[in-house]
Design an enzyme around this catalytic site. Structure first.
Site, mmCIF file in Angstrom:
data_model
loop_
_atom_site.group_PDB
_atom_site.id
_atom_site.type_symbol
_atom_site.label_atom_id
_atom_site.label_comp_id
_atom_site.label_asym_id
_atom_site.label_seq_id
_atom_site.Cartn_x
_atom_site.Cartn_y
_atom_site.Cartn_z
ATOM 1 N N THR A 210 10.585 -3.413 -9.070
ATOM 2 C CA THR A 210 10.352 -4.630 -8.273
ATOM 3 C C THR A 210 9.022 -4.491 -7.544
ATOM 4 O OG1 THR A 210 11.343 -6.176 -6.689
ATOM 5 C CG2 THR A 210 11.721 -3.851 -6.254
ATOM 6 N N ASN A 211 8.763 -5.318 -6.565
ATOM 7 C CA ASN A 211 7.481 -5.273 -5.845
ATOM 8 C C ASN A 211 7.706 -5.574 -4.371
ATOM 9 O OD1 ASN A 211 7.220 -8.269 -5.418
ATOM 10 N ND2 ASN A 211 7.404 -8.190 -7.640
#
Ligand code: CTP
Length: 403
Positions: A210-211
């Site tokens: 994810t980020n």
């Protein structure tokens, strides 16, 4: 474009223990730019002193119709006529009964009766009081008169009981007022689709790629569009944010799910704004079971490209994207604008401390198809949302003119 700015809000406070939360509400309304006239019932002033509200609003507080110092002594409908909206929070069972019966024997109920402004009530009381048929009948009568009733919520009550009776949080009440005051705004009748958050791409049942996106900018754009009268759909990857009031929320996790949701939501849309941080790649094969470590010192992951969602979403709408950059902001963002067929791109340097991931402010550069570069100052993400929508409306007007 903030619908509360310079609006006259009459805040009626009645005698519930939740009256202390009305001080926070008054403060938040003042911070949003409203002019807040507080009217306290006699019992409310036993819970919170008038001077608390006076200090927060910098305006006189009304407690008595016949106080010679009060504006209402000279003109008993002064607040009623000035009000853009009246909110009673917390509203006790007693004041609901008075409002339903059309009584006017105190400054608050007299102000409500003397006003044509929209009325919002936020009840707060113990669960059995709220459930009482008398209270429910009064609420039904008020609802039938187009009074907006917000809450109460389920939760722990001052009595120690669990049940429905808690005052809705002040922050949420402020959102309701923004939406109500903005409903005839310049996006009335328009369908706006916004995406937000960082997608999550599973590796196995416990791990994911994810980020750092918090979703705040996308949520703020959705709120800004709602506050101008738009019908808003927010397609969101997981975030820790609460659902914005009055917005249709579609929850997704992965980029593929977001693509499907965006394609579906953008049908008949007038404006599509892609603020989500989409993973460019996902693991080629997500494992069914938790991956075990091996004796090897290195490991590698095979990834496959995700679709470019905003490039794929096409239709006769205005399309806006974001560009998260750490270098060469304007050339990189301009290239994305062209490659993805956008009308406008909001580029931000995510390494700046007052911009980008997780912050409440953002500093963006707006770039359009003509190459116009508009560097905005550091603004709240909500304000950035409004600036983007201002530009979208200008682009839409130009397109109408040209077409
Ligand atoms: N975007 C998208 N689908 C993707 C990747 C990005 O719709 N698979 C959208 C983003 O929501 C944003 C815009 O494209 O509105 C630019 O995203 P950004 O991450 O800045 O750029 P990328 O296109 O991913 O390019 P790069 O990662 O190479 O900078």
């Amino acid at each position: 474009m903030n619908p509360l700015k310079d609006k006259h809000v009459v805040l009626g406070v009645t005698g519930s223990i939740a009256a202390y939360k009305a001080a926070d509400l008054a403060s938040k309304l003042v911070q949003a730019g409203a002019k807040v006239d507080v009217v306290l019932s006699e019992n409310a002033s036993r819970f919170v002193a008038p001077i608390t509200f006076q200090g927060l609003t910098h305006r006189p507080v009304v407690t008595d119709l016949f106080d010679p110092q009060s504006e209402l002594y000279i003109d008993h409908v002064a607040l009623a006529l000035r009000a853009d909206v009246i909110i009673v929070a917390p509203a006790t069972a007693n004041v609901l009964a008075k409002l339903a019966a059309g009584m006017a024997d105190d400054p608050l109920t007299a102000t409500v009766l003397g006003s044509t402004a929209p009325l919002v009530v936020a009840p707060a009381m113990d669960v059995h009081m709220f459930d009482h048929p008398a209270v429910q009948e009064n609420l039904a009568r008020l609802r039938a008169r187009n009074v907006t009733i917000i809450g109460p919520e389920l939760g722990r009550l001052a009595s120690g009981l669990m049940g429905t009776g808690r005052l809705v949080e002040p922050e949420v009440l402020v959102e309701h007022l923004r939406m109500l005051l903005g409903k005839n705004g310049d996006l009335k009748g328009k369908k706006v689709v916004v995406s937000a958050g960082g997608t999550q791409e599973p590796l196995d049942p416990v791990r994911m790629l994810t980020n750092r996106s918090s979703g705040k900018q996308g949520y703020a754009v959705a709120q800004a569009a709602r506050d101008r009268g738009a019908a808003v759909t927010l397609v969101t990857a997981p975030t820790s944010l609460r659902d914005p009031v009055g917005v249709r929320v579609v929850r997704v996790t992965t980029a593929l799910e977001m693509r499907d949701a965006m394609l579906a939501a953008s049908e008949h849309a007038h404006i599509v704004i892609m603020a989500a941080a989409v993973a460019d790649y996902r693991p080629t094969n997500a494992a069914q079971h938790k991956l075990k470590k091996t004796p090897d010192q290195t490991s590698s992951l095979e990834l496959v490209k995700n679709p470019d969602i905003i490039a794929e979403v096409q239709g006769p709408f205005i399309k806006v994207g974001f560009a998260a950059e750490t270098q060469d902001l304007i050339p990189n963002a301009s290239a994305k604008l062209r490659a993805k067929g956008l009308h406008l791109i909001a580029a931000n340097d995510v390494t700046a401390t007052d911009a980008g991931f997780g912050t409440d402010t953002n500093r963006v550069v707006l770039i359009d198809r003509n190459g116009t570069v508009d560097q905005l100052p550091s603004l709240s993400k909500y304000e950035v949302g409004h600036r983007i929508l201002d530009r979208v409306l200008a682009i839409a007007a130009m397109e109408r003119h040209a077409g």
